[in-house]
Design a protein around this motif. Sequence first.
Motif, mmCIF file in Angstrom:
data_model
loop_
_atom_site.group_PDB
_atom_site.id
_atom_site.type_symbol
_atom_site.label_atom_id
_atom_site.label_comp_id
_atom_site.label_asym_id
_atom_site.label_seq_id
_atom_site.Cartn_x
_atom_site.Cartn_y
_atom_site.Cartn_z
ATOM 1 N N ALA A 74 44.767 88.438 118.499
ATOM 2 C CA ALA A 74 44.650 88.132 117.102
ATOM 3 C C ALA A 74 45.627 88.497 116.288
ATOM 4 O O ALA A 74 46.283 89.705 116.671
ATOM 5 N N VAL A 75 46.061 87.882 114.923
ATOM 6 C CA VAL A 75 47.266 88.313 114.333
ATOM 7 C C VAL A 75 46.529 88.669 113.076
ATOM 8 O O VAL A 75 46.046 87.872 112.605
ATOM 9 N N SER A 76 46.803 89.838 112.114
ATOM 10 C CA SER A 76 46.506 89.862 110.868
ATOM 11 C C SER A 76 47.895 89.831 109.826
ATOM 12 O O SER A 76 48.850 90.330 110.483
ATOM 13 N N ALA A 77 47.675 89.295 108.794
ATOM 14 C CA ALA A 77 48.876 89.743 107.756
ATOM 15 C C ALA A 77 48.253 90.087 106.554
ATOM 16 O O ALA A 77 47.179 89.567 106.051
ATOM 17 N N ILE A 78 48.882 90.673 105.667
ATOM 18 C CA ILE A 78 48.681 91.008 104.251
ATOM 19 C C ILE A 78 49.799 90.489 103.356
ATOM 20 O O ILE A 78 50.763 90.739 103.528
ATOM 21 N N SER A 79 49.311 89.763 102.399
ATOM 22 C CA SER A 79 50.237 89.117 101.565
ATOM 23 C C SER A 79 49.985 89.577 99.879
ATOM 24 O O SER A 79 48.740 89.576 99.568
ATOM 25 N N PHE A 80 51.054 89.967 99.207
ATOM 26 C CA PHE A 80 50.810 90.277 97.779
ATOM 27 C C PHE A 80 51.662 89.539 96.929
ATOM 28 O O PHE A 80 52.660 89.365 97.260
ATOM 29 N N ASP A 81 50.985 88.919 96.023
ATOM 30 C CA ASP A 81 51.624 88.271 94.821
ATOM 31 C C ASP A 81 51.781 89.186 93.736
ATOM 32 O O ASP A 81 51.025 89.301 92.964
ATOM 33 N N ILE A 99 57.214 78.861 106.986
ATOM 34 C CA ILE A 99 57.462 78.432 108.265
ATOM 35 C C ILE A 99 58.173 79.839 108.980
ATOM 36 O O ILE A 99 57.708 79.541 110.143
ATOM 37 N N VAL A 100 58.940 80.405 108.645
ATOM 38 C CA VAL A 100 59.033 81.784 109.279
ATOM 39 C C VAL A 100 57.885 82.559 109.935
ATOM 40 O O VAL A 100 57.726 82.908 110.937
ATOM 41 N N LEU A 101 56.945 82.717 108.810
ATOM 42 C CA LEU A 101 55.658 83.388 109.108
ATOM 43 C C LEU A 101 54.818 82.887 110.270
ATOM 44 O O LEU A 101 54.510 83.475 111.213
ATOM 45 N N LEU A 102 54.685 81.420 109.811
ATOM 46 C CA LEU A 102 53.836 80.674 110.903
ATOM 47 C C LEU A 102 54.872 80.782 112.322
ATOM 48 O O LEU A 102 53.874 80.992 113.524
ATOM 49 N N ASN A 103 55.841 80.580 112.287
ATOM 50 C CA ASN A 103 56.738 80.933 113.708
ATOM 51 C C ASN A 103 56.381 82.263 114.323
ATOM 52 O O ASN A 103 56.145 82.340 115.551
ATOM 53 N N LYS A 104 56.615 83.299 113.424
ATOM 54 C CA LYS A 104 56.021 84.579 113.990
ATOM 55 C C LYS A 104 54.648 84.685 114.581
ATOM 56 O O LYS A 104 54.332 85.254 115.756
ATOM 57 N N VAL A 105 53.691 84.040 113.854
ATOM 58 C CA VAL A 105 52.410 84.136 114.071
ATOM 59 C C VAL A 105 52.216 83.402 115.451
ATOM 60 O O VAL A 105 51.614 84.179 116.582
ATOM 61 N N LEU A 106 52.625 82.472 115.559
ATOM 62 C CA LEU A 106 52.448 81.441 116.689
ATOM 63 C C LEU A 106 53.255 82.111 117.907
ATOM 64 O O LEU A 106 52.628 81.911 119.092
#
Length: 109
Positions: A44-51, A27-34
């Motif tokens: 455009a917005v890019s994000a990198i996610s690591f598990d 939710i926080v990530l989506l809010n920041k992107v929007l």
Amino acid sequence: VAAFYANIIDKSQFGFILIGSTACAVIVLLNKVLTLLDCPIIKAVSAISFDFKKAFDKVNHQLLLNKLSTILLYNFILILSSYLQNCQQRVQIKSSFSSYCNIDCGVPQ
């Protein structure tokens, strides 16, 4: 107790706390992107996610660091390397402990 930790735990921490969850993180990530996309100059917005758990379960740490060093920033590699290098673990069963052993694969606990 919660008031004491409120100033210590970063607001972007979602794991391992009572009110945090992956749903809250999304939710926080989506809010920041929007919010960024609402800005007229942002196209455009890019994000990198690591598990980290899945990334390190079976991969040798040094091999992973070598591969990532070709595509990631040097400072990020230094941070990741400091997290992974010289890790040791041991097992406790009741009051008995095994000797320490070096960990070169898997997630440091």
